[in-house]
Design a protein around this motif. Structure first.
Motif, PDB file in Angstrom:
ATOM      1  N   GLU A  23       0.819  -1.119  -0.108  1.00 39.67           N
ATOM      2  CA  GLU A  23      -0.021   0.196  -0.061  1.00 39.67           C
ATOM      3  C   GLU A  23       0.737   1.047  -0.042  1.00 39.67           C
ATOM      4  O   GLU A  23       0.552   2.455  -0.798  1.00 39.67           O
ATOM      5  N   VAL A  24       1.995   1.138   0.592  1.00 43.39           N
ATOM      6  CA  VAL A  24       2.820   2.218   0.753  1.00 43.39           C
ATOM      7  C   VAL A  24       4.340   1.567   0.472  1.00 43.39           C
ATOM      8  O   VAL A  24       4.665   0.778   1.211  1.00 43.39           O
ATOM      9  N   VAL A  25       5.150   2.160  -0.449  1.00 44.71           N
ATOM     10  CA  VAL A  25       6.549   1.907  -0.685  1.00 44.71           C
ATOM     11  C   VAL A  25       7.315   3.108  -0.882  1.00 44.71           C
ATOM     12  O   VAL A  25       7.068   4.047  -1.478  1.00 44.71           O
ATOM     13  N   PHE A  26       8.505   3.031  -0.134  1.00 47.48           N
ATOM     14  CA  PHE A  26       9.522   3.893  -0.101  1.00 47.48           C
ATOM     15  C   PHE A  26      10.807   3.337  -0.702  1.00 47.48           C
ATOM     16  O   PHE A  26      11.347   2.237  -0.249  1.00 47.48           O
ATOM     17  N   LEU A  27      11.634   3.989  -1.574  1.00 47.36           N
ATOM     18  CA  LEU A  27      13.039   3.671  -1.980  1.00 47.36           C
ATOM     19  C   LEU A  27      13.946   4.741  -1.283  1.00 47.36           C
ATOM     20  O   LEU A  27      13.699   6.067  -1.404  1.00 47.36           O
ATOM     21  N   ALA A 107       1.291   7.774   2.860  1.00 47.07           N
ATOM     22  CA  ALA A 107       3.025   7.918   2.800  1.00 47.07           C
ATOM     23  C   ALA A 107       3.200   9.185   3.642  1.00 47.07           C
ATOM     24  O   ALA A 107       4.427   9.406   4.554  1.00 47.07           O
ATOM     25  N   ALA A 108       2.534  10.319   3.426  1.00 48.20           N
ATOM     26  CA  ALA A 108       2.877  11.697   3.926  1.00 48.20           C
ATOM     27  C   ALA A 108       3.088  11.586   5.362  1.00 48.20           C
ATOM     28  O   ALA A 108       3.888  12.198   6.099  1.00 48.20           O
ATOM     29  N   SER A 109       1.644  11.061   5.934  1.00 53.78           N
ATOM     30  CA  SER A 109       1.767  10.961   7.272  1.00 53.78           C
ATOM     31  C   SER A 109       2.980  10.131   7.993  1.00 53.78           C
ATOM     32  O   SER A 109       3.484  10.518   8.949  1.00 53.78           O
ATOM     33  N   ILE A 110       3.345   9.060   7.241  1.00 56.27           N
ATOM     34  CA  ILE A 110       4.515   8.281   8.007  1.00 56.27           C
ATOM     35  C   ILE A 110       5.675   9.140   7.693  1.00 56.27           C
ATOM     36  O   ILE A 110       6.749   9.169   8.629  1.00 56.27           O
ATOM     37  N   LYS A 111       5.993   9.714   6.702  1.00 50.52           N
ATOM     38  CA  LYS A 111       7.057  10.667   6.404  1.00 50.52           C
ATOM     39  C   LYS A 111       7.355  11.794   7.623  1.00 50.52           C
ATOM     40  O   LYS A 111       8.121  11.955   8.083  1.00 50.52           O
ATOM     41  N   ASN A 112       6.124  12.361   7.710  1.00 56.65           N
ATOM     42  CA  ASN A 112       5.850  13.353   8.982  1.00 56.65           C
ATOM     43  C   ASN A 112       6.186  12.924  10.095  1.00 56.65           C
ATOM     44  O   ASN A 112       6.779  13.612  10.912  1.00 56.65           O
ATOM     45  N   GLU A 113       5.962  11.789  10.417  1.00 55.58           N
ATOM     46  CA  GLU A 113       6.128  11.113  11.887  1.00 55.58           C
ATOM     47  C   GLU A 113       7.610  10.775  11.833  1.00 55.58           C
ATOM     48  O   GLU A 113       8.182  10.996  12.933  1.00 55.58           O
ATOM     49  N   ALA A 114       8.289  10.150  10.948  1.00 59.37           N
ATOM     50  CA  ALA A 114       9.694  10.097  10.697  1.00 59.37           C
ATOM     51  C   ALA A 114      10.358  11.327  11.179  1.00 59.37           C
ATOM     52  O   ALA A 114      11.272  11.399  11.714  1.00 59.37           O
ATOM     53  N   LEU A 115      10.073  12.499  10.246  1.00 62.33           N
ATOM     54  CA  LEU A 115      10.948  13.611  10.484  1.00 62.33           C
ATOM     55  C   LEU A 115      10.672  14.258  12.052  1.00 62.33           C
ATOM     56  O   LEU A 115      11.695  14.854  12.303  1.00 62.33           O
ATOM     57  N   ALA A 116       9.523  14.125  12.318  1.00 67.15           N
ATOM     58  CA  ALA A 116       9.254  14.846  13.667  1.00 67.15           C
ATOM     59  C   ALA A 116      10.356  13.833  14.805  1.00 67.15           C
ATOM     60  O   ALA A 116      10.770  14.610  15.609  1.00 67.15           O
ATOM     61  N   LEU A 117      10.047  12.708  14.517  1.00 66.43           N
ATOM     62  CA  LEU A 117      11.099  11.791  15.469  1.00 66.43           C
ATOM     63  C   LEU A 117      12.640  12.137  15.294  1.00 66.43           C
ATOM     64  O   LEU A 117      13.181  12.151  16.321  1.00 66.43           O
ATOM     65  N   LEU A 118      12.869  12.284  13.889  1.00 61.76           N
ATOM     66  CA  LEU A 118      14.523  12.709  13.801  1.00 61.76           C
ATOM     67  C   LEU A 118      14.694  14.000  14.320  1.00 61.76           C
ATOM     68  O   LEU A 118      15.746  14.054  14.880  1.00 61.76           O
ATOM     69  N   LYS A 119      13.684  15.011  14.392  1.00 60.83           N
ATOM     70  CA  LYS A 119      14.005  16.376  14.880  1.00 60.83           C
ATOM     71  C   LYS A 119      13.844  16.359  16.328  1.00 60.83           C
ATOM     72  O   LYS A 119      14.775  17.014  17.322  1.00 60.83           O
ATOM     73  N   ARG A 120      13.074  15.272  16.760  1.00 64.95           N
ATOM     74  CA  ARG A 120      12.917  15.397  18.555  1.00 64.95           C
ATOM     75  C   ARG A 120      14.250  14.685  18.972  1.00 64.95           C
ATOM     76  O   ARG A 120      14.636  15.105  20.030  1.00 64.95           O
ATOM     77  N   GLY A 121      15.131  13.839  18.260  1.00 65.93           N
ATOM     78  CA  GLY A 121      16.252  13.378  18.679  1.00 65.93           C
ATOM     79  C   GLY A 121      16.104  12.002  19.798  1.00 65.93           C
ATOM     80  O   GLY A 121      14.826  11.589  19.958  1.00 65.93           O
ATOM     81  N   PRO A 122      16.934  11.399  20.022  1.00 62.92           N
ATOM     82  CA  PRO A 122      16.935  10.306  21.120  1.00 62.92           C
ATOM     83  C   PRO A 122      16.458  10.706  22.399  1.00 62.92           C
ATOM     84  O   PRO A 122      16.635  11.921  22.816  1.00 62.92           O
TER      85      PRO A 122
END
Length: 241
Positions: A23-27, A107-122
């Protein structure tokens, strides 16, 4: 056709053949970042809502080595959390940077979730984790200083490099790397520090001289109390009877 265009074409054909109901695929990966080499593979992230588990599988198809990371719309969230807990954001990074090859609207919501996590940091280190790392680096430094075995030193220094990278990035709230990603993570944190780090360990492997490595490690630890051995404890001591 550029390498990137060739990769996208191959990835789409691969998905059509092996994951037609995805349903969603990223390269993602070096191809997308413009860093491809002769040994680069295709990193493909597949989302299939019919699954209740995740898995990873390797292929060689359409002229490319291919790594596929298959997830449901629930399992990727567990991986995002696990990646944040260990401070290595492999799946969020791939989703954030990935080219969308297929999209059911999520796809956009998954990307946004990933970007937000990366920005938040560990998750930030607590004092006990800082002390644990200081203690381990201290032991490695003691081993290196006292060693008269150059063969053993090779592996002590290798471990020391990995631990120093982890210490510096974690105390500064940054993501860490593994393998080639160690230098990339350090550069993202501080280019000057990364250059110094590489220079010092490169010199050691050329000359086998320890003093710069030891001094560098001590300078890294100094703002956090320096080496730690005496009084360090894990767990709780049993009271004397």
């Amino acid at each position: 056709m550029t390498i990137r265009d060739s990769a996208v074409h191959a990835a789409k054909k691969f998905i059509e053949q092996y994951f037609p109901v995805a349903e969603v695929v990223f390269l993602a990966g070096s191809i997308v970042r413009g860093e491809a080499t002769e040994s680069s593979d295709l990193d493909i992230i597949v989302f299939d809502g019919s699954l209740d588990h995740s898995y990873r599988k390797s292929f060689v198809e359409f002229g490319w080595p291919i790594e596929v990371f298959v997830h449901s719309f629930h399992t990727y969230k567990d991986f995002f959390k696990e990646n944040r807990d260990r401070a290595r954001p492999s799946l969020p990074q791939m989703c954030a940077e990935g080219i969308i090859l297929k999209d059911n609207g999520r796809a956009a919501s998954i990307k946004n979730e990933a970007l937000a996590l990366l920005k938040r940091g560990p998750l930030p280190w607590k004092s006990k984790e800082v002390d644990s790392a200081r203690y381990e680096i201290t032991n490695l430094l003691d081993d290196l200083e006292g060693s008269t075995n150059p063969a053993e030193d090779l592996f002590t220094v290798s471990r020391l490099a990995a631990k120093i990278h982890e210490f510096v990035l974690r105390v500064n709230g940054c993501w860490i790397g593994e393998g080639k990603w160690i230098v990339r993570a350090l550069k993202e944190f501080n280019e000057e520090f990364a250059e110094c780090f590489v220079s010092i360990f490169d010199e050691y492997y050329k000359t086998r001289q320890k003093h710069r490595v030891i001094g560098f490690a001590d300078n890294v630890l100094k703002p956090y109390g320096g080496r730690l051995f005496e009084g360090y404890s894990i767990g709780k001591s049993r009271p004397k009877e």
